[in-house]
Design a protein around this motif. Structure first.
Motif, PDB file in Angstrom:
ATOM      1  N   THR A   1       0.836  -1.196   0.000  1.00  0.00           N
ATOM      2  CA  THR A   1       0.000   0.000   0.000  1.00  0.00           C
ATOM      3  C   THR A   1       0.871   1.246   0.000  1.00  0.00           C
ATOM      4  OG1 THR A   1      -0.094   0.006   2.412  1.00  0.00           O
ATOM      5  CG2 THR A   1      -1.874  -1.157   1.263  1.00  0.00           C
ATOM      6  N   GLU A   2       0.257   2.363  -0.373  1.00  0.00           N
ATOM      7  CA  GLU A   2       1.005   3.625  -0.382  1.00  0.00           C
ATOM      8  C   GLU A   2       1.404   4.040   1.023  1.00  0.00           C
ATOM      9  OE1 GLU A   2      -0.406   6.965  -2.625  1.00  0.00           O
ATOM     10  OE2 GLU A   2      -1.192   5.656  -4.192  1.00  0.00           O
ATOM     11  N   LYS A   3       0.508   3.890   1.980  1.00  0.00           N
ATOM     12  CA  LYS A   3       0.793   4.254   3.367  1.00  0.00           C
ATOM     13  C   LYS A   3       1.075   2.980   4.159  1.00  0.00           C
ATOM     14  CE  LYS A   3      -2.139   8.327   3.462  1.00  0.00           C
ATOM     15  NZ  LYS A   3      -3.298   8.960   4.113  1.00  0.00           N
ATOM     16  N   GLU A   4       2.205   2.973   4.826  1.00  0.00           N
ATOM     17  CA  GLU A   4       2.618   1.798   5.593  1.00  0.00           C
ATOM     18  C   GLU A   4       1.567   1.379   6.613  1.00  0.00           C
ATOM     19  OE1 GLU A   4       6.316   0.966   8.459  1.00  0.00           O
ATOM     20  OE2 GLU A   4       6.850   1.821   6.515  1.00  0.00           O
ATOM     21  N   GLU A   5       0.922   2.351   7.242  1.00  0.00           N
ATOM     22  CA  GLU A   5      -0.070   2.025   8.279  1.00  0.00           C
ATOM     23  C   GLU A   5      -1.338   1.376   7.703  1.00  0.00           C
ATOM     24  OE1 GLU A   5      -0.481   6.448   7.245  1.00  0.00           O
ATOM     25  OE2 GLU A   5       1.165   5.141   7.794  1.00  0.00           O
ATOM     26  N   ASP A   6      -1.522   1.421   6.387  1.00  0.00           N
ATOM     27  CA  ASP A   6      -2.676   0.782   5.745  1.00  0.00           C
ATOM     28  C   ASP A   6      -2.411  -0.672   5.365  1.00  0.00           C
ATOM     29  OD1 ASP A   6      -4.093   3.144   5.957  1.00  0.00           O
ATOM     30  OD2 ASP A   6      -3.623   3.806   3.911  1.00  0.00           O
TER      31      ASP A   6
END
Length: 98
Positions: A80-85
């Protein structure tokens, strides 16, 4: 198929190693294994019968921890683009061979 992977290793307080990498297109096999090559600081993860992932540039401290273990926990996550996602898609143990 043999592909290089973007990956990271994590070691917990009990000196257990976990491999994090992006999820493959298919589920890993139940007899996944990783073959270590300490001389070249690399390993091959045999994820399934048809898929091998080459891991290179593995730090010495990771090899020290892997040498004392029989199995490696592998967590495959979404890209994903955002690690937290990111989410865990597959979590399994791979037998360690050297």
């Amino acid at each position: 198929m043999n592909k290089n992977a973007t990956y990271d290793f994590v070691i917990n307080d009990e000196d257990e190693v976990m491999l994090l990498l992006y999820a493959g297109d298919t589920a890993p096999s139940e007899d996944a294994r990783i073959v270590l090559d300490a001389e070249n600081n690399s390993a091959e993860l045999y994820r399934s019968e048809n898929e091998t992932i080459f891991l290179e540039g593995i730090p010495d401290d990771i090899f020290d921890s892997l040498a004392d273990a029989d199995k490696l926990l592998v967590c495959e996550i979404t890209d994903t683009e955002k690690e937290e996602d990111s989410k865990i898609v597959y979590a399994y143990e791979a037998d360690i061979e050297d």
